[in-house]
Design a protein around this motif. Structure first.
Motif, PDB file in Angstrom:
ATOM      1  N   THR A 276     -65.850  61.208-148.481  1.00 42.41           N
ATOM      2  CA  THR A 276     -67.000  60.303-148.577  1.00 42.41           C
ATOM      3  C   THR A 276     -66.469  58.884-148.752  1.00 42.41           C
ATOM      4  N   VAL A 277     -67.385  57.929-148.785  1.00 42.64           N
ATOM      5  CA  VAL A 277     -66.980  56.536-149.003  1.00 42.64           C
ATOM      6  C   VAL A 277     -66.264  56.410-150.341  1.00 42.64           C
ATOM      7  N   VAL A 278     -66.764  57.113-151.352  1.00 45.26           N
ATOM      8  CA  VAL A 278     -66.175  57.021-152.696  1.00 45.26           C
ATOM      9  C   VAL A 278     -64.763  57.586-152.709  1.00 45.26           C
ATOM     10  N   THR A 279     -64.595  58.825-152.183  1.00 45.30           N
ATOM     11  CA  THR A 279     -63.248  59.425-152.187  1.00 45.30           C
ATOM     12  C   THR A 279     -62.282  58.621-151.337  1.00 45.30           C
ATOM     13  N   GLU A 280     -62.770  58.082-150.227  1.00 45.25           N
ATOM     14  CA  GLU A 280     -61.897  57.296-149.353  1.00 45.25           C
ATOM     15  C   GLU A 280     -61.417  56.028-150.057  1.00 45.25           C
ATOM     16  N   VAL A 281     -62.332  55.345-150.742  1.00 43.77           N
ATOM     17  CA  VAL A 281     -61.954  54.125-151.475  1.00 43.77           C
ATOM     18  C   VAL A 281     -60.965  54.457-152.589  1.00 43.77           C
ATOM     19  N   LEU A 282     -61.213  55.535-153.326  1.00 45.74           N
ATOM     20  CA  LEU A 282     -60.306  55.920-154.404  1.00 45.74           C
ATOM     21  C   LEU A 282     -58.912  56.232-153.861  1.00 45.74           C
ATOM     22  N   GLY A 283     -58.858  56.905-152.716  1.00 49.97           N
ATOM     23  CA  GLY A 283     -57.563  57.181-152.098  1.00 49.97           C
ATOM     24  C   GLY A 283     -56.874  55.919-151.614  1.00 49.97           C
ATOM     25  N   GLN A 284     -57.653  54.986-151.070  1.00 50.39           N
ATOM     26  CA  GLN A 284     -57.077  53.755-150.529  1.00 50.39           C
ATOM     27  C   GLN A 284     -56.533  52.831-151.612  1.00 50.39           C
ATOM     28  N   ILE A 285     -57.155  52.836-152.789  1.00 51.29           N
ATOM     29  CA  ILE A 285     -56.694  51.911-153.831  1.00 51.29           C
ATOM     30  C   ILE A 285     -55.571  52.507-154.673  1.00 51.29           C
ATOM     31  N   ALA A 286     -55.233  53.773-154.465  1.00 49.85           N
ATOM     32  CA  ALA A 286     -54.217  54.418-155.309  1.00 49.85           C
ATOM     33  C   ALA A 286     -52.878  53.691-155.228  1.00 49.85           C
ATOM     34  N   TYR A 287     -52.439  53.365-154.018  1.00 43.31           N
ATOM     35  CA  TYR A 287     -51.123  52.720-153.853  1.00 43.31           C
ATOM     36  C   TYR A 287     -51.115  51.306-154.438  1.00 43.31           C
ATOM     37  N   PRO A 288     -52.077  50.420-154.106  1.00 39.81           N
ATOM     38  CA  PRO A 288     -52.064  49.099-154.748  1.00 39.81           C
ATOM     39  C   PRO A 288     -52.250  49.176-156.266  1.00 39.81           C
ATOM     40  N   PHE A 289     -53.060  50.125-156.734  1.00 37.43           N
ATOM     41  CA  PHE A 289     -53.235  50.301-158.181  1.00 37.43           C
ATOM     42  C   PHE A 289     -51.885  50.616-158.825  1.00 37.43           C
ATOM     43  N   TYR A 290     -51.157  51.538-158.244  1.00 34.38           N
ATOM     44  CA  TYR A 290     -49.864  51.944-158.795  1.00 34.38           C
ATOM     45  C   TYR A 290     -48.879  50.776-158.839  1.00 34.38           C
ATOM     46  N   LEU A 291     -48.826  50.004-157.758  1.00 38.23           N
ATOM     47  CA  LEU A 291     -47.867  48.907-157.664  1.00 38.23           C
ATOM     48  C   LEU A 291     -48.169  47.765-158.629  1.00 38.23           C
ATOM     49  N   PHE A 292     -49.456  47.524-158.904  1.00 40.30           N
ATOM     50  CA  PHE A 292     -49.830  46.292-159.615  1.00 40.30           C
ATOM     51  C   PHE A 292     -50.349  46.520-161.042  1.00 40.30           C
ATOM     52  N   HIS A 293     -50.564  47.764-161.439  1.00 41.78           N
ATOM     53  CA  HIS A 293     -51.200  47.960-162.753  1.00 41.78           C
ATOM     54  C   HIS A 293     -50.343  47.442-163.902  1.00 41.78           C
ATOM     55  N   ILE A 294     -49.038  47.442-163.718  1.00 39.74           N
ATOM     56  CA  ILE A 294     -48.147  47.050-164.814  1.00 39.74           C
ATOM     57  C   ILE A 294     -48.197  45.548-165.099  1.00 39.74           C
ATOM     58  N   TYR A 295     -48.736  44.780-164.161  1.00 38.80           N
ATOM     59  CA  TYR A 295     -48.772  43.320-164.330  1.00 38.80           C
ATOM     60  C   TYR A 295     -49.917  42.855-165.226  1.00 38.80           C
TER      61      TYR A 295
END
Length: 725
Positions: A276-295
């Motif tokens: 769905t739109v929700v699952t797709e968005v959650l999957g798409q933001i996983a990589y940028p979330f991982y890279l930038f959350h520590i900042y």
């Protein structure tokens, strides 16, 4: 080419959710446990430690998902497409993350919990593998990306050396290596190898790659190794907090078992959450979330005494999610596309340079070897089967999936015909492009031809820019039309503003290909491939056209062709026939290669009785043709009589086709001006003939006719690309 590389496949809602859950666990592990514990940023949130301390299992989810998805998306790709696809997706956003990691400690003097690094260290980190060059990582989470890069290199080797048909042996060797560590609690490479291998095996189970016992034996070994990894991770957490016994290894193993169980449900299609739109968005933001959350630790510290701790933890989570989405839309998508184009351009340049430097050597080699005239032949050696990754006499449903990328230098079509009980005949074809436009980009269309018993005809040409096709099985969509199936059952749907047409059909015989189904032309890699998905089937047809609504049943046939060179460059002409006589199904294919390949015939044959194949050895087939007459279309010679004889051991039969009329005569280039221009410039004047007439099958017992069948309504075709011979 770039558009093909970047085109996203259908997303899995289940895998997208797993990605996000894993990254969520990493977030809480860093903000409510490890970094928070070391620096005491918000001590109140350490209360979540009893649950969060098992967060290392999130990495196992990451690696397993990657093993599953990368195997799924690379098993039919070439090396160039694989690396351009993978590198263009992970590097652009990573480079932006490196820039932030380099600048943030300089802009914010304290509470970033990142060390200032030299410019040289920053540049080395841009490779994603600073430890290889003995430099420190400027962001502590980058160590997992190096593991991902090594996995890509591993898959690249599999593709480069065409080892997919030996992947289980390779996996077994990796597992033996990991087992050699025994019960050691040392955190070694097995922590990374095993989850990737597990993900690969789960996907191989999903596609039924091999016998279940082989796959589940290997999977069982990975499970045992993962349980030991649970002990290792528990011990590693104990060392990190300097608290022996802090993490219960049994609970760690239970969590890993649960993760394993989820992946098994995915592999057997019992856990299949719709995207769905929700699952797709959650999957798409996983990589940028991982890279930038520590900042965002500075923000966490700054508001630590201003906002209630729980609200701060959750509020910061949503803030990072929003930033991750913005990064995905504004950075990841456009810059990944830009990098893919750049890598494609670079690959093209390198390829040209390679060809330039090798051309002289190849020319000298050709002269030295005094090469014979190139030949065309049906690939059937053991090496051919290995290279093409197909199994003798074991067609698989992926072979009816898309076999090309649809781009320049390829063509592909899915063909279907049915003889209906009302006397009409239907032919449907889904094309990636016209067979005369091989060197052009994707330009998909479908065609429908209905020939009625009274000689009238209904035709439709249905082009569309909206095209998609699966590589796992036949699942082709062109606009509102689709053609899909799994070698057992199929559905075809066609529609336009004034008609709709639906077919459901089932296979009554085993799918078949002649040997590998791959005809090689010369030594430059040119080929024509043929896969008969449904030698004989039963069809149910329902359609509505102006003035007519029809529901009728019939017998049918479906095959699949693809190649990488314009057919008129490879083939002079061919005769193809499919006939049914009582319990017998007969398919004959008689190809005369182009002049460059010697005009030596290539024959292919399929004979079944009562749904069981009884003959397909082309060396026992002989073809005789009567002196031709000249057709009006293209001045092409047509034999009014074609005789196929087959004799192998006790089996002897002959099939006699006698032409009465042509259902269709057409040029392969429809526009007259364009046709005449091309004919003048290149000599190409191809034509197609769909022929009907009387056919007689005779089956012999020694020299006596044992069975005789006659059909006055047979159909066969002549495709004439070259000049008359």
């Amino acid at each position: 080419m770039t558009e093909t590389i970047l085109k996203s496949s259908k997303r899995s809602g289940t895998l997208d959710l797993l990605r996000f859950i894993a990254v969520l666990y990493v977030y809480f592990a860093h903000y409510a446990d490890s970094f928070n514990y070391i620096y005491q940023i918000v001590p109140a949130n350490l209360k979540y430690n009893p649950v969060i301390k098992y967060g290392d299992t999130a990495l196992l989810i990451f690696f397993s998902v990657s093993g599953y998805v990368v195997t799924m998306t690379s098993i039919k790709k070439d090396l160039r497409v694989f690396f351009i696809t993978r590198l263009s997706r992970i590097y652009p956003l990573f480079w932006v993350s490196c820039i932030v990691a380099f600048l943030l400690p300089r802009l914010v003097s304290e509470h970033t919990y990142l060390s200032q690094s030299s410019f040289k260290t920053f540049l080395v980190n841009l490779t994603m593998m600073p430890s290889v060059f003995k430099y420190e990582m400027i962001n502590p989470i980058y160590h997992t990306l190096l593991a991902e890069l090594i996995f890509y290199a591993f898959i690249g080797l599999i593709i480069a050396f065409r080892l997919w048909n030996r992947i289980l042996i390779i996996i077994a060797a990796l597992l033996v290596y990991c087992l050699s560590y025994g019960l050691s609690l040392e955190k070694s490479v097995q922590v990374f190898i095993i989850p990737y291998v597990a993900g690969m095996l789960f996907y191989l189970i999903r596609i039924k790659y091999d016998k279940p016992w082989k796959l589940y034996t290997l999977l069982g070994i990975t499970y045992i190794c993962l349980l030991n990894i649970g002990r290792i991770l528990a011990h590693d957490v104990d060392l990190f907090f300097d608290k022996p016994g802090l993490v219960n290894p049994w609970i760690m193993c239970v969590v890993i078992t649960f993760i394993y169980f989820l992946f098994h449900l995915i592999s057997i299609n019992k856990l299949n959450i719709k995207s769905t739109v929700v699952t797709e968005v959650l999957g798409q933001i996983a990589y940028p979330f991982y890279l930038f959350h520590i900042y965002f630790f500075y923000v966490y510290w700054y508001f630590s005494d201003k906002i209630q701790p729980d609200l701060l933890l959750i509020g910061l989570l949503f803030l990072i999610m929003i930033v991750a989405w913005i990064l995905h839309v504004t950075v990841e998508i456009p810059f990944s596309q830009l990098l893919a184009k750049g890598l494609t351009y670079l690959a093209d340049i390198l390829s040209k340079i390679k060809r330039h430097f090798l051309s002289s050597f190849k020319t000298l080699k050709k002269k030295a070897l005094n090469r014979k005239q190139q030949t065309a032949y049906l690939a059937k050696s053991l090496e051919d089967y290995t290279i093409l990754n197909v199994k003798p006499d074991r067609p698989e449903k992926w072979e009816d999936g898309m076999r090309t990328d649809g781009g320049k230098g390829s063509y592909e079509w899915w063909y279907f015909d049915t003889h209906l009980e009302d006397g009409s005949k239907v032919v449907i074809v889904f094309y990636t492009k016209a067979m005369t436009e091989v060197n052009k980009s994707l330009k998909a269309y479908a065609t429908l031809n209905i020939d009625y018993a009274d000689g009238t005809r209904f035709e439709r040409y249905l082009p569309s820019e909206d095209f998609s096709a699966s590589k796992e099985q036949c699942d082709v969509t062109i606009g509102k039309c689709y053609f899909k199936g799994d070698l057992k059952t199929y559905q075809i749907h066609l529609e336009d503003h004034d008609f709709s047409f639906d077919v459901e059909f089932s296979n009554e015989e085993e799918s078949w290909r002649p040997e590998t189904g791959h005809l090689n032309f010369g030594d430059k890699g040119f080929h024509l491939s043929w896969f008969v998905a449904v030698p004989k089937g039963r069809s149910t047809v329902s359609y509505r056209i102006p003035g007519k609504t029809v529901n009728v049943k019939g017998t049918c046939y479906h095959d699949h062709n693809w190649g990488n060179k314009s057919l008129h460059k490879l083939v002079n002409h061919w005769y193809w026939s499919r006939s049914e006589f009582g319990p017998y199904t007969i398919i004959m294919f008689h190809i005369i290669p182009a002049k460059a390949f010697g005009h030596n015939p290539i024959n292919m044959v399929y004979v079944s009785k009562d749904g069981i194949k009884i003959a397909d050895h082309a060396e026992y087939l002989k073809v005789y043709r009567s002196y031709p007459v000249i057709a009006e279309t293209g001045n092409k010679p047509i034999s009014n009589d074609v005789l196929f004889t087959y004799e192998e051991g006790d089996l002897k039969l002959d099939l006699h086709l006698s032409r009465t009329r042509d259902i269709m005569q057409t040029y392969l280039i429809y526009e007259k001006f364009k046709r005449e221009l091309i004919k003048t410039a290149t000599g190409f004047n191809g034509a197609y003939f769909r022929i009907t007439g009387n056919s007689i099958l005779q089956v012999y017992d020694k020299e006596l006719v044992k069975e005789r069948f006659e059909n006055s309504n047979s159909i066969w075709e002549l495709m004439y690309f070259g000049n008359p011979i």
